[in-house]
Design an enzyme around this catalytic site. Structure first.
Site, PDB file in Angstrom:
ATOM      1  N   SER A 197      -2.921   1.825   3.866  1.00  0.00           N
ATOM      2  CA  SER A 197      -2.083   2.873   3.291  1.00  0.00           C
ATOM      3  C   SER A 197      -1.156   3.420   4.355  1.00  0.00           C
ATOM      4  O   SER A 197      -1.528   3.525   5.537  1.00  0.00           O
ATOM      5  CB  SER A 197      -2.947   4.010   2.742  1.00  0.00           C
ATOM      6  N   TYR A 212      -9.317  10.257   3.576  1.00  0.00           N
ATOM      7  CA  TYR A 212      -8.826   8.969   3.055  1.00  0.00           C
ATOM      8  C   TYR A 212      -8.008   8.253   4.123  1.00  0.00           C
ATOM      9  O   TYR A 212      -8.178   7.050   4.353  1.00  0.00           O
ATOM     10  CB  TYR A 212      -7.989   9.217   1.806  1.00  0.00           C
TER      11      TYR A 212
END
Length: 252
Positions: free
Chosen positions: A141, A154
């Site tokens: 990501s 995350y």
């Protein structure tokens, strides 16, 4: 005959979102694709049906990730359908949106169990099945490089995936196996339901250089390229596919 004809691929978390788009693209390029899912069997079957209607080959199977012996269970199911692997796409993951002072330990542990531990042991226990000159593609990501306090946990899990990618690229190079990570920004899927909030959506649109939110179709081309023979000299890379997110002064 597609560029991946004769290859077998496995995409984890392939019943929806980016995973589904990747599975359908790899199948369109000629690979026989294993569609892994954890919960939605109907959606996974829909993916297989769509692939077969388009002239491709696929099979689906269910295992839960983030639990003890998840990698053992996954490969046991996979082995019922295939006797080897050429392309592994570690796509399955969970999110956690909360400032650091509100993150609960149980949620943190679940996040890392699914996003880091599961792909680590899926790779470890899949190496005997992965053929030489194979491909490992980890979904990372852009949040691993952009400071976003609401997704600190995350982001840390994706930072771990980036480090794992680098390490494995060196370790597996003698077998001709490439290991890369593809790092999208914010993508229009049910992984990000908060995009339905108009002010949040507008904020994200300003954050990307192109002034819009990505779709899975914006991501899969890079995954397909890295899976191909054309990418044989690319390994150990964190490949950003975020539409230039974070280049300017926008704030997400």
């Amino acid at each position: 005959m597609g560029i991946l004809s004769g290859k077998t691929a496995l995409v984890t978390g392939a019943s929806r979102g980016i995973g589904r788009a990747v599975a359908e693209r790899l199948a369109a390029d000629g690979a026989r694709v294993g569609v892994h899912y954890a919960n939605n069997g109907t959606a996974a079957k829909d993916v297989v049906t769509a692939i077969e209607k388009a002239g491709g080959e696929a099979f689906s199977f269910r295992t839960e990730l983030g639990v003890p012996d998840d990698a053992v269970a996954l490969w046991a199911e996979f082995d019922k359908y295939a006797d080897g692997l050429d392309i592994l796409v570690n796509n399955a993951g969970v999110g956690l949106t909360a400032p650091i002072d509100q993150v609960q330990e149980i949620d943190f542990d679940r996040l890392f169990a699914v996003n880091v531990k599961a792909p680590f042991f899926i790779i470890q226990q899949g190496l005997g099945r992965l053929r030489d000159s194979g491909r490992i593609i980890n979904l990372s990501s852009a949040t691993a490089r952009i400071a976003m306090p609401l997704v600190a946990a995350y982001s840390a899990s994706k930072g771990a995936i980036n480090t794992l990618t680098l390490t494995l690229a060196e370790a597996l190079a003698p077998r001709g196996i490439t290991v890369n990570a593809v790092a999208p920004g914010i993508v229009e899927t049910d992984f990000n339901p908060w995009l339905a909030i108009p002010e949040m959506r507008a904020r994200v649109e300003r954050y990307a250089a192109f002034g819009r939110i990505a779709t899975p179709a914006d991501v899969v081309g890079l995954v397909a390229f890295v899976a191909s023979e054309e990418a044989r000299w690319i390994t150990g890379q964190i490949l950003d596919v975020s539409g230039g997110s974070g280049l300017g002064n926008g704030s997400a």
